[in-house]
Design an enzyme around this catalytic site. Structure first.
Site, PDB file in Angstrom:
ATOM      1  N   CYS A  53       0.925  -1.081  -0.089  1.00 43.09           N
ATOM      2  CA  CYS A  53       0.143  -0.006  -0.144  1.00 43.09           C
ATOM      3  C   CYS A  53       0.816   1.360  -0.245  1.00 43.09           C
ATOM      4  CB  CYS A  53      -0.713   0.039   1.310  1.00 43.09           C
ATOM      5  SG  CYS A  53      -1.552   1.572   1.576  1.00 43.09           S
ATOM      6  N   CYS A  56       0.513   3.509   2.896  1.00 42.27           N
ATOM      7  CA  CYS A  56       1.014   2.857   4.235  1.00 42.27           C
ATOM      8  C   CYS A  56       2.561   3.173   4.220  1.00 42.27           C
ATOM      9  CB  CYS A  56       0.888   1.368   4.155  1.00 42.27           C
ATOM     10  SG  CYS A  56      -0.648   0.848   4.272  1.00 42.27           S
ATOM     11  N   CYS A 185       6.351   4.675  60.213  1.00 42.37           N
ATOM     12  CA  CYS A 185       5.952   6.107  59.969  1.00 42.37           C
ATOM     13  C   CYS A 185       4.460   6.291  59.803  1.00 42.37           C
ATOM     14  CB  CYS A 185       6.694   6.710  58.648  1.00 42.37           C
ATOM     15  SG  CYS A 185       5.920   8.056  57.826  1.00 42.37           S
ATOM     16  N   CYS A 188       3.434   7.570  56.233  1.00 40.87           N
ATOM     17  CA  CYS A 188       3.655   6.554  55.327  1.00 40.87           C
ATOM     18  C   CYS A 188       2.486   5.538  55.217  1.00 40.87           C
ATOM     19  CB  CYS A 188       5.056   5.715  55.473  1.00 40.87           C
ATOM     20  SG  CYS A 188       6.245   6.821  55.612  1.00 40.87           S
TER      21      CYS A 188
END
Length: 436
Positions: A53, A56, A185, A188
């Protein structure tokens, strides 16, 4: 003979595949399509093509350019329908090239009908990405104290250590957000469900990792971690130890996702500042983008290579600053495109000059300030906010463009004057002539 013909047909199809193995375009086939595309979390842009093509073949450079630009963010693949007719039939491919975007609903991909340019594909890819994430976020319940009402999968958060950090993060092309945490923590612990939610929603687009900084102290010390949690951002593409920057967004799942998507958008490549060498250059810049920025630079005899490159550098910096606007950027040499200059009323008061045009509304605006970083930035900033005066484009159509050779980057000189031989001229005879 029939068997031999079949072998030759397959051989020729494979020989004429449009994308080499070194390309960023992934070769898709029935054996890997579902695993890579429909069963993945990533957004995919897929071209269905035939090697013979012509359209293409012409599409290859732009499609390859888009694949490179989107690397680590959005997947780009291609199917040779000559070889794999079953895939073409499954997705109703009737012409070439056909491009489909596999976004939120992998079983109902969207047809791509935009311009066959790298920029058009990048724009469509990010639109699909935003749509996918927005759809995921719209199902959340409000008022949840954990992770915006939607739980993520903690397994989507990648566990990082001193030993695997470089191989997973620094040696990858992906965008990373890395949390350095301590198990004891409280902040956290509060972040954990949000971090997992964001990891799940961004899966296939951005990688989220977590490193226990109390155990893996080499990396936490390397990145100057002094409090918990500390989040570092690593941009897409090549990285090294100095690539990390601080994350400065919010701490909810929504905040993290939105911040990451903004960073992805920032990594859209800067536009190319193209010289107008034919009508297609101007048409592509102005008709396939919301606005086009048209500059007319001094003639090369008035402004040699260093001078011209200085102006082009200014334009490139401005293009990079406003790249998320997806504008087109072009330039021409003074006097080469007279109809364009007349249409936009630029150049008559000197060069360099600039105008910005909206071809959908057929209106334009002229730069009145200086052709400099500050002058152009102020001009474009006002336009982006809807300020500034505009005028209708004369003729309400793009002008005739004179084909011209692209500039080779070199200086120019005036043609050398021809020497005149005066040896045969009788000067005494000239002196004896009567004056008028």
């Amino acid at each position: 003979m029939i068997a031999l013909f079949g072998v030759l047909t397959v051989f020729m199809s494979s020989c004429y595949a449009l994308y080499p193995s070194s390309s960023e375009v992934v070769d898709l086939n029935p054996a890997n399509f579902d695993r890579l595309v429909t069963q993945s979390d990533a957004v995919w842009i897929v071209e269905f093509y035939a090697p013979w093509c012509g359209h293409c073949q012409q599409f290859v450079p732009e499609y390859s350019k888009a694949a490179t630009a989107l690397k680590g963010v959005i997947k780009v693949g291609a199917v040779n329908v000559d070889e794999h007719k079953s895939l073409g039939g499954q997705y109703g491919v009737k012409s070439f090239p056909t491009v489909k975007i596999f976004g939120a609903n992998k079983h109902k991909p969207d047809d791509y009908n935009g311009p066959r340019t790298a920029q058009g594909l990048v724009d469509a890819g990010f639109d699909a990405l935003r749509s996918k994430v927005s759809g995921q976020m719209s199902g959340k319940k409000s008022g949840s104290s954990s992770s915006d009402g939607k739980k993520g999968d903690p397994k989507d958060v990648i566990e990082l250590t001193d030993s695997n950090f470089d191989s997973l993060v620094l040696n990858s092309e992906d965008m990373w957000l890395v949390e350095f945490y301590a198990p004891w923590c409280g902040h956290c612990k509060n972040l954990a469900p949000h971090w997992a939610q964001a990891a799940s929603e961004l899966k296939g687009k951005v990688k989220l990792g977590a490193l226990d900084a109390t155990v893996h102290t080499v990396k936490s010390n390397q990145y100057g971690v002094q409090g918990y949690p500390t989040i570092k951002y690593f941009s897409p593409g090549q990285k090294d130890a100095s690539s990390a920057t601080d994350y400065n967004g919010g701490r909810t799942g929504n905040d993290i996702v939105n911040w990451a998507l903004e960073k992805l958008a920032e990594n859209v490549p800067a536009p190319e500042i193209k010289q107008i060498i034919d009508a297609n250059t101007l048409k592509e810049a102005c008709e396939e983008h919301p606005l086009c920025v048209v500059s007319v630079l001094p003639h090369i005899l008035d402004c040699q290579a260093d001078c011209r490159n200085g102006y082009l550098d200014v334009l490139q910096k401005m293009g990079d600053r406003y790249k998320k606007k997806m504008w087109g950027w072009v330039w021409a040499e003074a006097g080469v495109q007279p109809e364009l200059e007349a249409m936009l009323e630029i150049g008559g008061f000197g060069y360099p000059a600039m105008a910005v045009m909206n071809t959908k509304k057929m209106k334009y605006s002229i730069l009145r300030g200086s052709f400099s970083n500050d002058g152009i930035n102020e001009f474009l900033r006002d336009l982006s906010f809807g300020r500034g005066s505009t005028a209708p484009v004369k003729g309400a159509a793009l002008p005739k463009i004179n084909p011209t050779e692209p500039w080779d980057g070199k200086d120019r000189e005036l043609p050398a004057e021809e020497d005149i031989d005066l040896s045969d001229v009788d000067l005494d005879d000239i002196d004896n002539k009567d004056e008028l």
